[in-house]
Design a protein around this motif. Structure first.
Motif, PDB file in Angstrom:
ATOM      1  N   UNK A   1       0.842  -1.202   0.000  1.00 43.23           N
ATOM      2  CA  UNK A   1       0.000   0.000   0.000  1.00 43.23           C
ATOM      3  C   UNK A   1       0.875   1.250   0.000  1.00 43.23           C
TER       4      UNK A   1
ATOM      5  N   UNK B   1      -0.787  -8.708   8.355  1.00 44.58           N
ATOM      6  CA  UNK B   1      -0.487  -7.537   9.161  1.00 44.58           C
ATOM      7  C   UNK B   1       0.201  -6.510   8.287  1.00 44.58           C
ATOM      8  N   UNK B   2      -0.150  -5.250   8.474  1.00 44.20           N
ATOM      9  CA  UNK B   2       0.511  -4.183   7.717  1.00 44.20           C
ATOM     10  C   UNK B   2       1.805  -3.796   8.409  1.00 44.20           C
TER      11      UNK B   2
ATOM     12  N   UNK C   1      -0.047  11.211   3.929  1.00 40.91           N
ATOM     13  CA  UNK C   1      -0.396  11.785   5.228  1.00 40.91           C
ATOM     14  C   UNK C   1       0.064  13.235   5.307  1.00 40.91           C
TER      15      UNK C   1
ATOM     16  N   UNK D   1      -2.869   0.318  -4.035  1.00 41.84           N
ATOM     17  CA  UNK D   1      -2.614  -1.032  -3.561  1.00 41.84           C
ATOM     18  C   UNK D   1      -2.116  -1.861  -4.738  1.00 41.84           C
TER      19      UNK D   1
ATOM     20  N   UNK E   1      -3.585   9.172   7.747  1.00 44.25           N
ATOM     21  CA  UNK E   1      -3.225   8.753   6.387  1.00 44.25           C
ATOM     22  C   UNK E   1      -4.454   8.523   5.519  1.00 44.25           C
TER      23      UNK E   1
ATOM     24  N   UNK F   1       1.670  -5.795   3.387  1.00 46.73           N
ATOM     25  CA  UNK F   1       0.823  -6.776   4.068  1.00 46.73           C
ATOM     26  C   UNK F   1       1.589  -8.092   4.090  1.00 46.73           C
TER      27      UNK F   1
ATOM     28  N   UNK G   1      -5.597   6.633   1.768  1.00 46.58           N
ATOM     29  CA  UNK G   1      -5.203   5.583   0.830  1.00 46.58           C
ATOM     30  C   UNK G   1      -4.886   6.166  -0.541  1.00 46.58           C
TER      31      UNK G   1
ATOM     32  N   UNK H   1       0.190   5.251   1.184  1.00 45.40           N
ATOM     33  CA  UNK H   1      -0.711   6.193   1.831  1.00 45.40           C
ATOM     34  C   UNK H   1      -0.080   7.579   1.819  1.00 45.40           C
TER      35      UNK H   1
ATOM     36  N   UNK I   1       3.650   7.130   2.872  1.00 46.81           N
ATOM     37  CA  UNK I   1       3.956   5.933   3.641  1.00 46.81           C
ATOM     38  C   UNK I   1       3.791   4.687   2.777  1.00 46.81           C
TER      39      UNK I   1
ATOM     40  N   UNK J   1       4.674  -1.077   8.369  1.00 45.80           N
ATOM     41  CA  UNK J   1       4.782   0.294   7.874  1.00 45.80           C
ATOM     42  C   UNK J   1       6.233   0.741   7.720  1.00 45.80           C
ATOM     43  N   UNK J   2       6.486   1.462   6.643  1.00 43.85           N
ATOM     44  CA  UNK J   2       7.740   2.184   6.519  1.00 43.85           C
ATOM     45  C   UNK J   2       7.672   3.456   7.345  1.00 43.85           C
ATOM     46  N   UNK J   3       8.811   4.116   7.496  1.00 38.57           N
ATOM     47  CA  UNK J   3       8.866   5.332   8.322  1.00 38.57           C
ATOM     48  C   UNK J   3       8.305   6.544   7.602  1.00 38.57           C
ATOM     49  N   UNK J   4       8.064   6.412   6.306  1.00 39.73           N
ATOM     50  CA  UNK J   4       7.488   7.521   5.563  1.00 39.73           C
ATOM     51  C   UNK J   4       8.531   8.402   4.908  1.00 39.73           C
TER      52      UNK J   4
END
Lengths: 109, 116
Positions: free
Chosen positions: A33, A96-97, A37, A48, A43, A91, A45, A35, A87, A99-102
């Motif tokens: 994904x 579970x997602x 923010x 995907x 965030x 999955x 969407x 996102x 971001x 996440x990167x730090x953005x």
């Protein structure tokens, strides 16, 4: 361990094109994904990808290569409102997602 | 599209008190809800995952007795920060996911908690 890497910050000019890269190493893969923010907001969407290739959606496109553990988000015709954090999230096998730090994107006029 | 609301949007409370944050899925049934915390200039940090009718699964390092999560229905989850301290001041965001193929999470607008 599970790891997602993306640049911390990028700067681009209004009207230009920018590519934000994301590489991942996760236990299993069930999709990636992107996102957006804005500061102080939740965030939203963007895209995907679960199959290899490029998905285009207006000014934004997202690419995935599962064999390389790599994705990018391409933003065209940049506008000042595109200044935000982007971001990348994967999955994993447990759905579970991770996440990167953005990546904080700064747009200059 | 799927809408998730959060209430309150911001709250200021005194140290030692408890604060409850509500997360609602307005137009879909959320089989799973997630609670995140985000400190300034940092990425999202998953605190816990909850499925309707069962106990929440907390991430490592998150105190389950301090952050009470209740997911009593398919449209409502609550996070209660008990005995809040200034270091609990943060942006708390919930997200919801329905059953389906995409596993997309729909985010609430977030709650900014300030503990004085």
């Amino acid at each position: 361990g599970q790891n997602i890497d993306q640049p911390t910050e990028m700067t681009a000019t209004e009207g230009a094109i920018v590519q934000i890269n994301c590489t991942y190493q996760t236990s299993g893969f069930n999709g990636l994904f992107w996102y957006q923010q804005h500061a102080g907001e939740a965030p939203t969407f963007l895209s995907y990808n679960v199959l290899d290739g490029l998905e285009e959606k207006g000014r934004f496109s997202s690419f995935l290569s599962r064999s390389k553990g790599y994705s990018y988000l391409l933003l065209k015709e940049l506008q000042m409102k595109d200044s935000a954090s982007y971001l990348c999230a994967v999955l994993d096998s447990n759905y579970q997602l991770i996440w990167g730090a953005g990546t904080k994107l700064i747009i200059k006029p | 599209g799927a809408v998730v609301s959060q209430h309150p949007s911001w709250v200021i409370c005194k140290s030692g008190t408890s604060v409850k944050i509500e997360c609602r899925s307005l137009d879909f049934q959320a089989t799973t809800m997630f609670w995140y915390r985000q400190f300034p200039k940092q990425s999202l940090m998953l605190m816990a995952t909850s499925n309707e009718g069962s106990k929440a699964t907390y991430e490592q390092g998150v105190e389950k007795d301090k952050f009470l999560i209740n997911h009593a229905s398919l449209t409502l989850s609550t996070l209660t920060v008990t005995s809040a301290h200034p270091e609990d001041s943060s942006f708390y965001i919930c997200s919801a996911r329905s059953s389906g193929d995409s596993y997309e999470q729909y985010f609430g607008p977030g709650t900014r908690l300030t503990v004085t």
